[in-house]
Design a protein around this motif. Structure first.
Motif, PDB file in Angstrom:
ATOM      1  N   LYS A   1       2.562  -2.723   3.890  1.00 46.81           N
ATOM      2  CA  LYS A   1       2.837  -2.788   2.449  1.00 46.81           C
ATOM      3  C   LYS A   1       1.904  -3.776   1.755  1.00 46.81           C
ATOM      4  N   LEU A   2       1.631  -4.887   2.438  1.00 44.00           N
ATOM      5  CA  LEU A   2       0.843  -5.953   1.803  1.00 44.00           C
ATOM      6  C   LEU A   2      -0.647  -5.636   1.685  1.00 44.00           C
TER       7      LEU A   2
ATOM      8  N   GLY B   1      -8.602  -3.850  -3.183  1.00 45.04           N
ATOM      9  CA  GLY B   1      -9.174  -4.967  -3.913  1.00 45.04           C
ATOM     10  C   GLY B   1      -9.418  -6.186  -3.060  1.00 45.04           C
ATOM     11  N   PHE B   2     -10.025  -7.178  -3.672  1.00 45.02           N
ATOM     12  CA  PHE B   2     -10.354  -8.406  -2.954  1.00 45.02           C
ATOM     13  C   PHE B   2      -9.093  -9.146  -2.540  1.00 45.02           C
ATOM     14  N   ILE B   3      -8.024  -8.993  -3.350  1.00 43.34           N
ATOM     15  CA  ILE B   3      -6.769  -9.671  -3.019  1.00 43.34           C
ATOM     16  C   ILE B   3      -6.237  -9.198  -1.677  1.00 43.34           C
TER      17      ILE B   3
ATOM     18  N   VAL C   1      -5.304 -11.527   1.446  1.00 45.51           N
ATOM     19  CA  VAL C   1      -3.990 -11.458   2.100  1.00 45.51           C
ATOM     20  C   VAL C   1      -4.161 -11.145   3.589  1.00 45.51           C
ATOM     21  N   ALA C   2      -5.068 -10.211   3.890  1.00 44.78           N
ATOM     22  CA  ALA C   2      -5.314  -9.859   5.285  1.00 44.78           C
ATOM     23  C   ALA C   2      -5.805 -11.065   6.071  1.00 44.78           C
TER      24      ALA C   2
ATOM     25  N   MET D   1     -13.908  -3.978   5.080  1.00 45.49           N
ATOM     26  CA  MET D   1     -13.964  -5.419   4.904  1.00 45.49           C
ATOM     27  C   MET D   1     -12.589  -6.050   5.171  1.00 45.49           C
ATOM     28  N   THR D   2     -11.554  -5.464   4.593  1.00 41.50           N
ATOM     29  CA  THR D   2     -10.208  -6.001   4.784  1.00 41.50           C
ATOM     30  C   THR D   2      -9.803  -5.982   6.254  1.00 41.50           C
TER      31      THR D   2
END
Lengths: 159, 177
Positions: free
Chosen positions: A65-66, A72-74, A78-79, A108-109
């Protein structure tokens, strides 16, 4: 299982060789081992508790979920935070990252997630400090975090 | 008394959190305790032999040998040995901390230990196979190469920083050789 066999096999071979060559030195080895174990015991227990808590709260579904579909960069930050804090076994982490990537998370994430997961250990920090010192631990983890973002950035561009 | 209390402070806080969760968030508490119990079993099995092996190493392997293999003048060969040690299939990272600690005490250089810990954590062979399966060969090989480069750079940087301002409690051997 392989780990256990490898470690105990190695121990058996070394222990027998050591006992044959010198009882005195074997005894010394056990003394050194006992001291180290006592020194690290409390932080080992703490790690167990913290790992239990984080994995109890951050289930694969929650992580999905997160950092899921949002690209996005957020999501990347978070990751990185989740990767740095948690201690997820790779057998769970890789399938999770794979399914996240298929459901829309960026390279990237996922790269930052995996690299921080393996290189930055907030949970294991108390033990690392006991073994290697505060400065060493802070520098290794801090620089590891920076490196994780650099690696992820390059991978995001190249893949 | 206070010292003992401080030593166990984290454990006491954790137990309180567990108790609080068991009351208000029983689901999470249950999941957490299952995970914690699994980890506990794993550690009980893995840690004692690891510590005994470290003890044996300290008793038998002469310090000058470790200095030669992994110390300040070990160069590329020292890096290769550290890397190879790290990729062996031998368990989670917390197993490697005491190993790195005793290697450092015996004269291994900091940058080599960073490579050792990093490859232990990030570049294990069995782990790479799983990674290829789920994330693809491109992702895995690129991450592998970049991680090695990053580890060498981080190691060099840390060595530089620790040499300029060493940790008082952990003054590392081999300084200035």
């Amino acid at each position: 299982m392989t780990t256990i066999i490898v470690i105990y096999g190695l121990l058996a071979v070394c222990l027998v060789a050591s006992l044959i060559k010198s009882r005195q030195k074997t005894k010394k080895a056990f003394l050194v081992a006992g001291k180290a174990l006592l020194k690290m015991g409390p932080s080992l227990l703490a790690i167990i508790g913290i790992v239990g808590l984080t994995l109890g709260i951050l289930t694969p579904e929650t992580i999905e979920k997160l950092v899921g579909a949002e690209a996005g960069f957020i999501a990347t930050v978070v990751a990185a935070v989740i990767g740095a804090i948690t201690l997820i076994p790779s057998l769970i982490a890789f399938p999770l990252a794979g399914s996240l990537m298929r459901s829309g998370a960026t390279v990237m994430t996922m790269s930052v997630f995996i690299t921080t997961l393996v290189m930055v250990g907030v949970v294991t920090a108390p033990m690392e400090i006991k073994a290697l010192g505060k400065k060493f631990t802070l520098l290794r983890n801090g620089l590891g975090l920076v490196a994780a973002f650099a690696i992820a950035g390059i991978m995001g561009v190249l893949l | 008394m206070i010292k003992t209390l401080k030593k166990f402070a984290i454990i006491i806080i954790l137990s309180l959190v567990f108790i609080a969760m068991a009351i208000w968030l029983p689901d999470i508490a249950k999941r957490s305790s299952i995970v914690a119990w699994d980890y506990f079993k794993e550690m009980i099995i893995i840690m004692p032999p690891v510590f005994i092996l470290m003890g044996l190493m300290e008793a038998w392997v002469p310090k000058d040998k470790i200095q030669k293999w992994l110390g300040n003048r070990s160069g590329i060969k020292g890096m290769a040995i550290s890397f190879a040690l790290g990729t062996l299939p031998t368990g989670p990272l917390y197993v490697a901390f005491p190993m790195a600690s005793s290697l450092l005490k015996s004269g291994a250089r900091v940058s080599n230990m960073i490579i050792f810990l990093g490859s232990w954590a990030a570049l294990k062979i069995p782990q790479l196979i799983v990674e290829i399966k789920f994330l693809g060969i491109e992702f895995t090989s690129l991450r592998f190469i970049l991680t090695i480069i990053a580890l060498v750079l981080v190691g060099k940087l840390m060595e530089f920083l620790l040499r300029r301002k060493p940790d008082k409690e952990y003054v590392l051997p081999g300084e200035g050789n």
